[in-house]
Design a protein around this motif. Structure first.
Motif, PDB file in Angstrom:
ATOM      1  N   CYS A  83       0.839  -1.205   0.000  1.00 28.10           N
ATOM      2  CA  CYS A  83       0.000   0.000   0.000  1.00 28.10           C
ATOM      3  C   CYS A  83       0.869   1.249   0.000  1.00 28.10           C
ATOM      4  O   CYS A  83       0.597   2.213  -0.737  1.00 28.10           O
ATOM      5  CB  CYS A  83      -0.927   0.001   1.215  1.00 28.10           C
ATOM      6  N   TYR A  84       1.921   1.242   0.817  1.00 24.68           N
ATOM      7  CA  TYR A  84       2.805   2.405   0.893  1.00 24.68           C
ATOM      8  C   TYR A  84       3.544   2.627  -0.429  1.00 24.68           C
ATOM      9  O   TYR A  84       3.648   3.750  -0.917  1.00 24.68           O
ATOM     10  CB  TYR A  84       3.817   2.241   2.029  1.00 24.68           C
ATOM     11  N   GLU A  85       4.052   1.552  -1.006  1.00 25.00           N
ATOM     12  CA  GLU A  85       4.796   1.689  -2.252  1.00 25.00           C
ATOM     13  C   GLU A  85       3.889   2.162  -3.382  1.00 25.00           C
ATOM     14  O   GLU A  85       4.279   3.018  -4.193  1.00 25.00           O
ATOM     15  CB  GLU A  85       5.470   0.372  -2.608  1.00 25.00           C
ATOM     16  N   ASN A  86       2.670   1.625  -3.429  1.00 24.08           N
ATOM     17  CA  ASN A  86       1.717   2.062  -4.447  1.00 24.08           C
ATOM     18  C   ASN A  86       1.342   3.530  -4.240  1.00 24.08           C
ATOM     19  O   ASN A  86       1.169   4.283  -5.203  1.00 24.08           O
ATOM     20  CB  ASN A  86       0.458   1.196  -4.408  1.00 24.08           C
ATOM     21  N   TYR A  87       1.234   3.930  -2.985  1.00 21.80           N
ATOM     22  CA  TYR A  87       0.862   5.309  -2.680  1.00 21.80           C
ATOM     23  C   TYR A  87       1.972   6.268  -3.093  1.00 21.80           C
ATOM     24  O   TYR A  87       1.714   7.315  -3.706  1.00 21.80           O
ATOM     25  CB  TYR A  87       0.584   5.440  -1.180  1.00 21.80           C
ATOM     26  N   ALA A  88       3.221   5.928  -2.762  1.00 21.62           N
ATOM     27  CA  ALA A  88       4.357   6.778  -3.124  1.00 21.62           C
ATOM     28  C   ALA A  88       4.495   6.874  -4.638  1.00 21.62           C
ATOM     29  O   ALA A  88       4.732   7.958  -5.191  1.00 21.62           O
ATOM     30  CB  ALA A  88       5.644   6.228  -2.506  1.00 21.62           C
ATOM     31  N   GLU A  89       4.325   5.745  -5.321  1.00 21.92           N
ATOM     32  CA  GLU A  89       4.442   5.736  -6.778  1.00 21.92           C
ATOM     33  C   GLU A  89       3.245   6.449  -7.414  1.00 21.92           C
ATOM     34  O   GLU A  89       3.395   7.207  -8.381  1.00 21.92           O
ATOM     35  CB  GLU A  89       4.522   4.295  -7.288  1.00 21.92           C
ATOM     36  N   GLY A  90       2.053   6.215  -6.859  1.00 20.14           N
ATOM     37  CA  GLY A  90       0.845   6.810  -7.419  1.00 20.14           C
ATOM     38  C   GLY A  90       0.731   8.298  -7.183  1.00 20.14           C
ATOM     39  O   GLY A  90      -0.124   8.960  -7.788  1.00 20.14           O
ATOM     40  N   SER A  91       1.578   8.860  -6.298  1.00 24.76           N
ATOM     41  CA  SER A  91       1.546  10.287  -6.022  1.00 24.76           C
ATOM     42  C   SER A  91       2.285  11.110  -7.077  1.00 24.76           C
ATOM     43  O   SER A  91       2.247  12.335  -7.047  1.00 24.76           O
ATOM     44  CB  SER A  91       2.157  10.574  -4.638  1.00 24.76           C
ATOM     45  N   LYS A  92       2.942  10.444  -8.019  1.00 22.54           N
ATOM     46  CA  LYS A  92       3.631  11.161  -9.087  1.00 22.54           C
ATOM     47  C   LYS A  92       2.616  11.791 -10.033  1.00 22.54           C
ATOM     48  O   LYS A  92       1.474  11.358 -10.132  1.00 22.54           O
ATOM     49  CB  LYS A  92       4.512  10.203  -9.900  1.00 22.54           C
ATOM     50  N   ILE A  93       3.063  12.829 -10.738  1.00 27.09           N
ATOM     51  CA  ILE A  93       2.230  13.332 -11.822  1.00 27.09           C
ATOM     52  C   ILE A  93       2.327  12.348 -12.983  1.00 27.09           C
ATOM     53  O   ILE A  93       3.297  11.600 -13.104  1.00 27.09           O
ATOM     54  CB  ILE A  93       2.654  14.744 -12.273  1.00 27.09           C
ATOM     55  N   THR A  94       1.322  12.332 -13.843  1.00 24.91           N
ATOM     56  CA  THR A  94       1.321  11.401 -14.961  1.00 24.91           C
ATOM     57  C   THR A  94       2.220  11.904 -16.088  1.00 24.91           C
ATOM     58  O   THR A  94       2.590  13.084 -16.135  1.00 24.91           O
ATOM     59  CB  THR A  94      -0.105  11.223 -15.514  1.00 24.91           C
ATOM     60  N   ASP A  95       2.561  11.002 -16.990  1.00 26.60           N
ATOM     61  CA  ASP A  95       3.367  11.391 -18.146  1.00 26.60           C
ATOM     62  C   ASP A  95       2.654  12.471 -18.957  1.00 26.60           C
ATOM     63  O   ASP A  95       3.287  13.406 -19.469  1.00 26.60           O
ATOM     64  CB  ASP A  95       3.642  10.175 -19.037  1.00 26.60           C
ATOM     65  N   ARG A  96       1.334  12.342 -19.074  1.00 25.89           N
ATOM     66  CA  ARG A  96       0.572  13.319 -19.837  1.00 25.89           C
ATOM     67  C   ARG A  96       0.629  14.698 -19.180  1.00 25.89           C
ATOM     68  O   ARG A  96       0.769  15.720 -19.861  1.00 25.89           O
ATOM     69  CB  ARG A  96      -0.878  12.860 -19.957  1.00 25.89           C
ATOM     70  N   GLN A  97       0.551  14.725 -17.850  1.00 23.00           N
ATOM     71  CA  GLN A  97       0.652  16.002 -17.141  1.00 23.00           C
ATOM     72  C   GLN A  97       2.048  16.600 -17.313  1.00 23.00           C
ATOM     73  O   GLN A  97       2.200  17.812 -17.478  1.00 23.00           O
ATOM     74  CB  GLN A  97       0.337  15.798 -15.659  1.00 23.00           C
ATOM     75  N   GLY A  98       3.072  15.745 -17.285  1.00 21.14           N
ATOM     76  CA  GLY A  98       4.431  16.218 -17.498  1.00 21.14           C
ATOM     77  C   GLY A  98       4.612  16.807 -18.890  1.00 21.14           C
ATOM     78  O   GLY A  98       5.274  17.843 -19.065  1.00 21.14           O
ATOM     79  N   GLU A  99       4.010  16.171 -19.885  1.00 23.69           N
ATOM     80  CA  GLU A  99       4.086  16.684 -21.246  1.00 23.69           C
ATOM     81  C   GLU A  99       3.372  18.027 -21.358  1.00 23.69           C
ATOM     82  O   GLU A  99       3.819  18.938 -22.082  1.00 23.69           O
ATOM     83  CB  GLU A  99       3.467  15.673 -22.216  1.00 23.69           C
ATOM     84  N   ARG A 100       2.249  18.166 -20.652  1.00 26.56           N
ATOM     85  CA  ARG A 100       1.502  19.424 -20.681  1.00 26.56           C
ATOM     86  C   ARG A 100       2.337  20.561 -20.101  1.00 26.56           C
ATOM     87  O   ARG A 100       2.371  21.673 -20.645  1.00 26.56           O
ATOM     88  CB  ARG A 100       0.204  19.272 -19.885  1.00 26.56           C
ATOM     89  N   ILE A 101       3.043  20.279 -19.002  1.00 26.13           N
ATOM     90  CA  ILE A 101       3.903  21.300 -18.401  1.00 26.13           C
ATOM     91  C   ILE A 101       5.038  21.676 -19.351  1.00 26.13           C
ATOM     92  O   ILE A 101       5.359  22.856 -19.523  1.00 26.13           O
ATOM     93  CB  ILE A 101       4.455  20.793 -17.053  1.00 26.13           C
ATOM     94  N   SER A 102       5.638  20.687 -19.995  1.00 28.75           N
ATOM     95  CA  SER A 102       6.723  20.969 -20.941  1.00 28.75           C
ATOM     96  C   SER A 102       6.222  21.789 -22.124  1.00 28.75           C
ATOM     97  O   SER A 102       6.912  22.708 -22.596  1.00 28.75           O
ATOM     98  CB  SER A 102       7.336  19.651 -21.432  1.00 28.75           C
ATOM     99  N   ASP A 103       5.036  21.470 -22.613  1.00 26.89           N
ATOM    100  CA  ASP A 103       4.462  22.239 -23.723  1.00 26.89           C
ATOM    101  C   ASP A 103       4.212  23.689 -23.312  1.00 26.89           C
ATOM    102  O   ASP A 103       4.449  24.617 -24.103  1.00 26.89           O
ATOM    103  CB  ASP A 103       3.150  21.604 -24.187  1.00 26.89           C
ATOM    104  N   ARG A 104       3.731  23.885 -22.097  1.00 27.10           N
ATOM    105  CA  ARG A 104       3.488  25.245 -21.615  1.00 27.10           C
ATOM    106  C   ARG A 104       4.789  26.017 -21.479  1.00 27.10           C
ATOM    107  O   ARG A 104       4.851  27.214 -21.770  1.00 27.10           O
ATOM    108  CB  ARG A 104       2.734  25.196 -20.286  1.00 27.10           C
ATOM    109  N   ARG A 105       5.832  25.319 -21.020  1.00 34.37           N
ATOM    110  CA  ARG A 105       7.150  25.964 -20.941  1.00 34.37           C
ATOM    111  C   ARG A 105       7.555  26.469 -22.320  1.00 34.37           C
ATOM    112  O   ARG A 105       7.981  27.625 -22.474  1.00 34.37           O
ATOM    113  CB  ARG A 105       8.171  24.960 -20.402  1.00 34.37           C
ATOM    114  N   ASP A 106       7.443  25.606 -23.324  1.00 32.39           N
ATOM    115  CA  ASP A 106       7.849  25.989 -24.681  1.00 32.39           C
ATOM    116  C   ASP A 106       7.049  27.191 -25.176  1.00 32.39           C
ATOM    117  O   ASP A 106       7.605  28.118 -25.783  1.00 32.39           O
ATOM    118  CB  ASP A 106       7.659  24.808 -25.634  1.00 32.39           C
ATOM    119  N   ARG A 107       5.740  27.195 -24.917  1.00 32.67           N
ATOM    120  CA  ARG A 107       4.892  28.281 -25.387  1.00 32.67           C
ATOM    121  C   ARG A 107       5.258  29.603 -24.718  1.00 32.67           C
ATOM    122  O   ARG A 107       5.360  30.643 -25.383  1.00 32.67           O
ATOM    123  CB  ARG A 107       3.426  27.937 -25.109  1.00 32.67           C
TER     124      ARG A 107
END
Length: 350
Positions: free
Chosen positions: A42-66
């Protein structure tokens, strides 16, 4: 039978195989190990699941570029990079408007020398960045504002903070964050100068690359548990309305691991024990000054005594529940233990 053993009364086979005796203690041990693994999973899943998703990371990178492209229309940009929690894998999801990703935009010092030498240069630089973004029609309905040493662009699901910067060597009056004492790594001189409009306006030395390097080395040495525990504790703060800044929490976690390394005290091997051990230290950590590892600067200067007391009180309450959950788990009350852990960490803990 006596001695804690029970005979299995299965029928003997035609080959005349004798009944098998299974120690009760082995069955109990299997149950304990099963419970240990279930809670740790449960703890390991929680720590891993607390990350942002790849899609969210891509959205942030796209906003940086813009955003950088917009600034390049009227400014000479030498370099730009995402910095902060996004690059250290300690940014937590799901994103909301208070989730901030940091961009450093390095400007050409010759082209924009007026901001380096003007009395109000730091503020003028920030205002220029703000206006350039506000004037773009794509941001007509987006809140863009100056806050201390960054320009905030507040989207509906996150905030981008832009820190304009110059190479530190190009800003002769820039403050060195570690003016007192000997600085082995000369970190500011190898880094950047960013505006600081808190109190008297000035340019302040910084080097986010140095801290990132230090963080990554410590995280790797601890099998990713520095970033994992950081995300876990940031989520605890969010879920329990704990008045502590995200960066403040990250530094407290980093310093916890640094102290373990310095004293030779072993780091708990499971997330469950690790979280409980850290939370036990949190009340005293938050009441004392928290200093970042590169320049030894206080990162909690904006936190009031009342806020620190609230954090300490919430941490003590969490520590008591974590201790009780450990007792319930030892008694085989796994579901009750997990229910108590959900009270601490939120419904996402399962």
């Amino acid at each position: 039978m006596g001695g804690g053993y029970r005979t299995s009364m299965t029928q003997q086979s035609h080959a005349g195989r004798a009944p098998v005796e299974t120690p009760e203690v082995d069955r109990t041990l299997d149950q304990i190990l099963s419970t240990e693994n279930e809670v740790e999973d449960c703890y390991e899943n929680y720590a891993e699941g607390s990350k942002i998703t790849d899609r969210q990371g891509e959205r942030i990178s796209d906003r940086r570029d813009r955003l950088v492209n917009i600034l390049e229309e009227s400014m000479e940009v030498e370099d730009s990079r995402l910095i902060g929690s996004f690059t250290r894998d300690t940014m937590v999801g799901p994103l909301n408007q208070d989730s901030d990703a940091d961009i450093m935009v390095v400007l050409d010092a010759d082209r924009h020398r007026e901001w380096i030498h003007q009395e109000n240069g730091p503020r003028n630089c920030l205002n220029a960045v703000m206006r350039q973004i506000q004037n773009d029609p794509r941001f007509s309905d987006t809140e863009v504002r100056v806050r201390r040493n960054v320009v905030q662009v507040r989207y509906h699901d996150s905030t981008i903070e832009i820190a304009p910067a110059f190479d530190y060597s190009k800003v002769p009056q820039a403050k060195h964050p570690k003016q007192d004492g000997w600085n082995l790594f000369n970190d500011a001189s190898d880094g950047y100068a960013i505006p600081d409009t808190h109190g008297k306006q000035s340019w302040q030395g910084t080097n986010p690359r140095r801290y990132k390097q230090m963080f990554e080395v410590r995280d790797e040495a601890n099998n990713g548990r520095v970033s994992g525990l950081t995300r876990t504790m940031k989520k605890w703060s969010e879920n329990n309305d704990v008045p502590v800044r995200s960066y403040h929490m990250e530094i407290m976690v980093y310093n916890y691991f640094a102290e373990k390394s310095r004293t030779g005290e072993p780091v708990p091997s499971s997330y469950e024990s690790l979280t409980r051990d850290f939370v036990n230290t949190l009340p005293s950590r938050v009441k004392n000054t928290t200093r970042e590892p590169v320049y030894d600067e206080a990162v909690d200067s904006g936190t009031s005594r009342e806020q620190k007391d609230r954090v300490a009180k919430k941490a003590k309450s969490a520590a008591e529940k974590l201790k009780r959950a450990k007792q319930l788990k030892k008694q085989g009350e796994t579901e009750k233990a997990k229910e108590l852990l959900r009270e601490v960490h939120g419904e996402g803990f399962n």
